[in-house]
Scaffold this motif. Sequence first.
Motif, short mmCIF file in Angstrom:
data_model
loop_
_atom_site.label_atom_id
_atom_site.label_comp_id
_atom_site.label_asym_id
_atom_site.label_seq_id
_atom_site.Cartn_x
_atom_site.Cartn_y
_atom_site.Cartn_z
N ALA A 43 0.84 -1.10 -0.13
CA ALA A 43 -0.11 -0.10 0.01
C ALA A 43 0.78 1.30 0.00
CB ALA A 43 -0.88 -0.20 1.17
N GLY A 44 2.14 1.09 -0.07
CA GLY A 44 3.03 2.20 0.32
C GLY A 44 3.44 2.76 1.34
N ALA A 45 3.22 2.15 2.26
CA ALA A 45 3.53 2.60 3.81
C ALA A 45 4.64 1.64 4.23
CB ALA A 45 2.33 2.39 4.63
N GLU A 46 4.88 1.79 5.58
CA GLU A 46 5.74 1.00 6.23
C GLU A 46 5.16 0.56 7.65
OE1 GLU A 46 9.36 3.26 7.04
OE2 GLU A 46 8.49 4.97 5.56
N PRO A 47 5.56 -0.59 8.20
CA PRO A 47 4.90 -1.01 9.15
C PRO A 47 5.26 -0.09 10.41
CG PRO A 47 5.97 -2.94 8.10
CD PRO A 47 6.38 -1.72 7.45
N ALA A 48 4.50 0.65 11.39
CA ALA A 48 4.81 1.48 12.40
C ALA A 48 5.57 0.64 13.64
CB ALA A 48 3.61 2.10 12.83
N PHE A 49 5.24 -0.50 13.78
CA PHE A 49 5.78 -1.17 15.15
C PHE A 49 7.02 -1.90 14.92
CE2 PHE A 49 0.95 -2.25 16.06
CZ PHE A 49 0.82 -0.82 16.33
N LYS A 50 7.48 -2.36 13.72
CA LYS A 50 8.48 -3.02 13.46
C LYS A 50 9.77 -2.20 13.68
CE LYS A 50 10.64 -6.74 10.41
NZ LYS A 50 10.12 -7.51 9.27
N GLY A 51 10.66 -2.63 14.79
CA GLY A 51 11.86 -1.95 15.26
C GLY A 51 11.52 -0.81 16.26
N TYR A 52 10.14 -0.61 16.47
CA TYR A 52 9.94 0.59 17.45
C TYR A 52 10.28 -0.02 18.52
CZ TYR A 52 7.15 3.62 20.17
OH TYR A 52 6.87 5.03 21.28
N GLN A 53 11.41 0.74 19.29
CA GLN A 53 11.96 0.51 20.55
C GLN A 53 12.27 -1.02 20.82
OE1 GLN A 53 9.40 1.86 23.89
NE2 GLN A 53 9.59 4.04 23.45
N GLY A 54 12.70 -1.42 19.58
CA GLY A 54 13.32 -2.80 19.34
C GLY A 54 12.32 -3.90 19.05
N PHE A 55 10.89 -3.55 19.07
CA PHE A 55 9.85 -4.62 18.84
C PHE A 55 10.24 -5.15 17.45
CE2 PHE A 55 5.60 -5.98 17.46
CZ PHE A 55 5.24 -6.92 18.71
N VAL A 70 -2.63 -3.16 14.65
CA VAL A 70 -1.78 -2.79 13.40
C VAL A 70 -1.58 -1.34 13.44
CG1 VAL A 70 -1.79 -2.70 10.88
CG2 VAL A 70 -3.00 -4.26 12.13
N GLY A 71 -0.15 -0.93 12.97
CA GLY A 71 0.18 0.55 12.90
C GLY A 71 0.92 0.80 11.53
N ALA A 72 0.73 1.65 10.75
CA ALA A 72 1.06 1.98 9.44
C ALA A 72 1.64 3.31 9.55
CB ALA A 72 0.33 1.78 8.63
N ARG A 73 3.03 3.83 8.91
CA ARG A 73 3.61 5.14 8.51
C ARG A 73 3.45 5.33 7.12
NH1 ARG A 73 8.97 7.11 7.80
NH2 ARG A 73 9.03 9.30 8.66
N TYR A 74 2.71 6.12 6.76
CA TYR A 74 2.77 6.79 5.33
C TYR A 74 3.12 8.12 5.20
CZ TYR A 74 0.23 8.03 0.89
OH TYR A 74 0.25 8.45 -0.34
N GLY A 89 5.50 9.60 6.44
CA GLY A 89 6.03 10.38 7.66
C GLY A 89 4.62 10.54 8.92
N TYR A 90 3.49 10.09 8.54
CA TYR A 90 2.48 9.95 9.46
C TYR A 90 1.87 8.70 9.64
CZ TYR A 90 2.73 15.10 9.23
OH TYR A 90 3.20 16.48 9.03
N TYR A 91 1.16 8.70 10.91
CA TYR A 91 0.66 7.20 11.41
C TYR A 91 -0.62 7.16 11.60
CZ TYR A 91 5.64 6.59 12.89
OH TYR A 91 7.16 6.32 12.83
N GLY A 92 -0.87 5.91 11.45
CA GLY A 92 -2.45 5.36 11.63
C GLY A 92 -2.23 4.12 12.67
N ASP A 93 -3.43 3.98 13.44
CA ASP A 93 -3.24 2.87 14.56
C ASP A 93 -4.67 2.34 14.76
OD1 ASP A 93 -2.03 1.35 16.53
OD2 ASP A 93 -1.55 3.00 17.70
N SER A 94 -4.69 1.12 14.53
CA SER A 94 -5.93 0.53 14.98
C SER A 94 -5.89 -1.00 15.48
CB SER A 94 -6.82 0.66 13.79
OG SER A 94 -8.31 0.08 14.14
N ALA A 95 -6.84 -1.39 16.30
CA ALA A 95 -6.94 -2.74 17.13
C ALA A 95 -8.23 -3.10 17.33
CB ALA A 95 -5.97 -2.76 18.34
#
Length: 251
Positions: free
Chosen positions: A51-63, A96-100, A102-108
């Motif tokens: 979708a042209g975004a990046e996983p927001a959580f991957k690598g976040y504080q080592g996650f 799920v979190g995504a960075r598009y 430079g901006y983030y979305g987050d839902s669970a």
Amino acid sequence: MIELKSEREIRLMREAGRIVAAVLRELAAALRPGITTADLDRLAERLIREAGAEPAFKGYQGFPASICTSINDEVVHGIPSAHRVIREGDVVSIDVGARYQGYYGDSAATFAVGTVPEEVRRLLEVTRQSLAAGIAAARAGNRLGDIGHAVQQHVEAAGFSVVRDYAGHGIGRAMHEDPQVPNYGRPGTGLRLRPGLVIAIEPMVNAGGHAVKTDPDGWTVRTVDGSLSAHFEHTVLITGGEPEVLTAGAF
């Protein structure tokens, strides 16, 4: 510092939210007995990147993963694993979190796999309803305490408990921004809500007591008493009128 978002920033966050919602829907469709949480993680990362975004959580504080998968008595931050197989009757929370751009979305959301007792379904429904109550209170002129109070009142009236050690949050150029958005509180207290503020509202609700603990992995949070937990989250924009759910359609 509280940041109010510009129209340009809001447009980008709408797209980030749309991507997150679409991915969460796909994960819900894939959820079944026999699949591993690592399978879900791989699917999520592929869909987010396509979708042209990046996983927001991957690598976040080592996650180490792209999503959080929390099962049964796990509240939040469960790490996907090839050894964790989903079974009939499990209660699975997917965050799920995504960075598009430079901006983030987050839902669970939390899902019951197959047949579960009515009380389990009621836990999920009450948690989802408490999120809706929190969103309804997220109006310009109200205060953060109004959101937390709306969530807490709905949950506790149903005989469940709100997790107090974790909260929602501001979101935008960072995944976690000020302010914190607790799921409990007193009406008329806290930060006054203004148009342009974007927050993630995310009730975490336990069937038993509210106390939680963290596993030795440093991430997985679970209930102290072993009771089931549910988690629902949306990214929400405060407007001059009705709140706008930027992750609408995620569940």
